[in-house]
Design an enzyme around this catalytic site. Structure first.
Site, PDB file in Angstrom:
ATOM      1  N   HIS A 145       1.264  -1.215  -0.149  1.00 40.64           N
ATOM      2  CA  HIS A 145      -0.109   0.353  -0.638  1.00 40.64           C
ATOM      3  C   HIS A 145       0.754   0.906   0.145  1.00 40.64           C
ATOM      4  O   HIS A 145       0.599   2.050  -0.775  1.00 40.64           O
ATOM      5  CB  HIS A 145      -0.745  -0.248   1.507  1.00 40.64           C
ATOM      6  CG  HIS A 145      -2.278  -1.048   1.327  1.00 40.64           C
ATOM      7  ND1 HIS A 145      -3.399  -0.234   0.443  1.00 40.64           N
ATOM      8  CD2 HIS A 145      -2.105  -1.776   1.348  1.00 40.64           C
ATOM      9  CE1 HIS A 145      -4.476  -1.734   0.850  1.00 40.64           C
ATOM     10  NE2 HIS A 145      -3.774  -2.157   1.112  1.00 40.64           N
TER      11      HIS A 145
ATOM     12  N   ASP B 125       8.721   6.719   8.766  1.00 39.52           N
ATOM     13  CA  ASP B 125       8.512   5.989   9.606  1.00 39.52           C
ATOM     14  C   ASP B 125       6.732   6.761  10.505  1.00 39.52           C
ATOM     15  O   ASP B 125       6.962   8.134  10.103  1.00 39.52           O
ATOM     16  CB  ASP B 125       8.945   5.760  11.685  1.00 39.52           C
ATOM     17  CG  ASP B 125       9.035   5.293  12.660  1.00 39.52           C
ATOM     18  OD1 ASP B 125       8.998   3.648  11.614  1.00 39.52           O
ATOM     19  OD2 ASP B 125       8.773   5.223  13.715  1.00 39.52           O
ATOM     20  N   THR B 126       6.107   6.371  11.227  1.00 40.43           N
ATOM     21  CA  THR B 126       4.810   7.216  10.817  1.00 40.43           C
ATOM     22  C   THR B 126       4.619   6.780  12.465  1.00 40.43           C
ATOM     23  O   THR B 126       4.605   5.501  13.160  1.00 40.43           O
ATOM     24  CB  THR B 126       3.411   6.364  10.004  1.00 40.43           C
ATOM     25  OG1 THR B 126       3.963   6.613   8.328  1.00 40.43           O
ATOM     26  CG2 THR B 126       2.469   6.974  10.510  1.00 40.43           C
TER      27      THR B 126
ATOM     28  N   GLY C 169      -4.170  -0.237   8.260  1.00 39.19           N
ATOM     29  CA  GLY C 169      -3.434   0.245   9.455  1.00 39.19           C
ATOM     30  C   GLY C 169      -4.649   0.647   9.466  1.00 39.19           C
ATOM     31  O   GLY C 169      -5.459   0.633  10.076  1.00 39.19           O
TER      32      GLY C 169
ATOM     33  N   ASP D 171      -6.478   3.471   9.243  1.00 34.66           N
ATOM     34  CA  ASP D 171      -7.085   4.806   8.550  1.00 34.66           C
ATOM     35  C   ASP D 171      -8.600   4.592   8.142  1.00 34.66           C
ATOM     36  O   ASP D 171      -9.642   5.643   8.514  1.00 34.66           O
ATOM     37  CB  ASP D 171      -7.261   3.816   6.803  1.00 34.66           C
ATOM     38  CG  ASP D 171      -5.856   4.923   6.369  1.00 34.66           C
ATOM     39  OD1 ASP D 171      -5.467   4.982   6.646  1.00 34.66           O
ATOM     40  OD2 ASP D 171      -5.924   4.267   5.346  1.00 34.66           O
TER      41      ASP D 171
HETATM   42  P1  IMP Z   1       5.010   2.944   9.994  1.00 43.35           P
HETATM   43  O1  IMP Z   1       6.339   3.361  10.523  1.00 43.35           O
HETATM   44  O2  IMP Z   1       4.587   3.301   8.497  1.00 43.35           O
HETATM   45  O3  IMP Z   1       5.509   1.249   9.148  1.00 43.35           O
HETATM   46  O4  IMP Z   1       3.562   2.768  10.840  1.00 43.35           O
HETATM   47  C1  IMP Z   1       3.511   2.509  11.849  1.00 43.35           C
HETATM   48  C2  IMP Z   1       1.943   1.905  12.356  1.00 43.35           C
HETATM   49  O5  IMP Z   1       0.774   3.020  11.734  1.00 43.35           O
HETATM   50  C3  IMP Z   1       1.999   0.464  11.170  1.00 43.35           C
HETATM   51  O6  IMP Z   1       0.239   0.645  12.311  1.00 43.35           O
HETATM   52  C4  IMP Z   1       1.422   1.082  10.482  1.00 43.35           C
HETATM   53  O7  IMP Z   1      -0.481   0.334  10.117  1.00 43.35           O
HETATM   54  C5  IMP Z   1       0.331   2.939  10.458  1.00 43.35           C
HETATM   55  N1  IMP Z   1       0.153   3.496   9.782  1.00 43.35           N
HETATM   56  C6  IMP Z   1       1.124   4.013   9.175  1.00 43.35           C
HETATM   57  N2  IMP Z   1       0.750   4.914   7.510  1.00 43.35           N
HETATM   58  C7  IMP Z   1      -0.380   4.830   8.383  1.00 43.35           C
HETATM   59  C8  IMP Z   1      -2.004   5.306   7.595  1.00 43.35           C
HETATM   60  O8  IMP Z   1      -1.205   6.059   6.704  1.00 43.35           O
HETATM   61  N3  IMP Z   1      -2.884   5.439   7.566  1.00 43.35           N
HETATM   62  C9  IMP Z   1      -3.240   4.210   8.273  1.00 43.35           C
HETATM   63  N4  IMP Z   1      -2.431   4.114   9.697  1.00 43.35           N
HETATM   64  C10 IMP Z   1      -0.739   4.561   9.417  1.00 43.35           C
END
Ligand code: IMP
Length: 198
Positions: free
Chosen positions: A14, A71-72, A156, A158
């Site tokens: 995604h 990283d999110t 995730g 969303d």
């Molecule tokens: P990561 O750092 O991108 O791996 O994300 C860390 C967490 O945030 C994971 O549980 C992802 O599913 C969630 N996440 C990251 N980006 C999104 C997004 O655009 N929408 C929803 N959840 C997100």
């Protein structure tokens, strides 16, 4: 013009397709699988910046490509900014169980009936290596946590995130609409503005 190749340190299809949509035809974006990296990169940093840098440097050091990594975190005000750096593994496990993560989040906000008090934001940090140097780009989107999951697009959290100014969750939007306002979209557009003149 030959597209420029960029490695994006992710196995999340995604995210790869989101980044490809945003960066457009001038870039050929490869994921970890495409470069033969099947390693589990341990993200044990204390901040989003540290985790993004760990992933980008890992690929740079072992595979020799300049690499971007993101990283999110989802930061919920009523939970003191949690899950934050723990967003992926909020409900334990390996970080792939979005349903369990959302269930725990909704349970922890169960006592908050006032939508205003369910404010939250997604924050993305993108790190990109430039030889031994590293550069960061940040993006965020403000919003609220819905009372129940809605929608089937995206990934995730969303289905429980309603961005400010909208009635729908990210999971009820199509990819273009989400990308135009999302945390990652905003961070990638900053990256693109930096890369474009190079
Ligand atoms: P990561 O750092 O991108 O791996 O994300 C860390 C967490 O945030 C994971 O549980 C992802 O599913 C969630 N996440 C990251 N980006 C999104 C997004 O655009 N929408 C929803 N959840 C997100």
């Amino acid at each position: 013009m030959t597209p420029r190749t960029l490695v994006f340190a992710t196995n999340n299809d995604h995210k790869l397709s989101e980044i490809r949509d945003i960066l457009g035809d001038s870039y050929r974006v490869l994921g970890l699988k495409d470069i033969g990296c099947t390693d589990e990169i341990v993200e044990d940093g204390a901040t989003l910046h540290e985790n993004a840098a760990i992933k980008a440097r890992y690929v740079r050091d072992r595979f020799g490509y300049d690499c971007m990594a993101d990283d999110t975190g989802l930061l919920v005000d009523a939970l003191g900014g949690e899950p934050g750096v723990h967003t992926a593994r909020y409900a334990g496990g390996d970080g792939h169980d979005s349903a369990a993560n959302m269930t725990l989040l909704l349970r922890n906000l169960d006592h908050i009936d006032d939508m205003e008090k369910r404010s939250a934001r997604f924050m993305t940090v993108i790190a990109i290596t430039e030889g031994d140097d590293i550069r960061y780009f940040e993006g965020k989107v403000e919003g609220h946590i819905a009372f129940a999951p809605r929608g089937s697009h995206g990934f995730g959290y969303d289905p429980v995130f309603i961005p400010d100014g909208m009635q729908t969750t990210f999971a009820e939007m199509d990819a273009d609409e989400k990308n135009s306002i999302s945390h990652r979209g905003n961070a990638v557009r900053k990256l693109l503005a930096y890369l474009a003149p190079l």
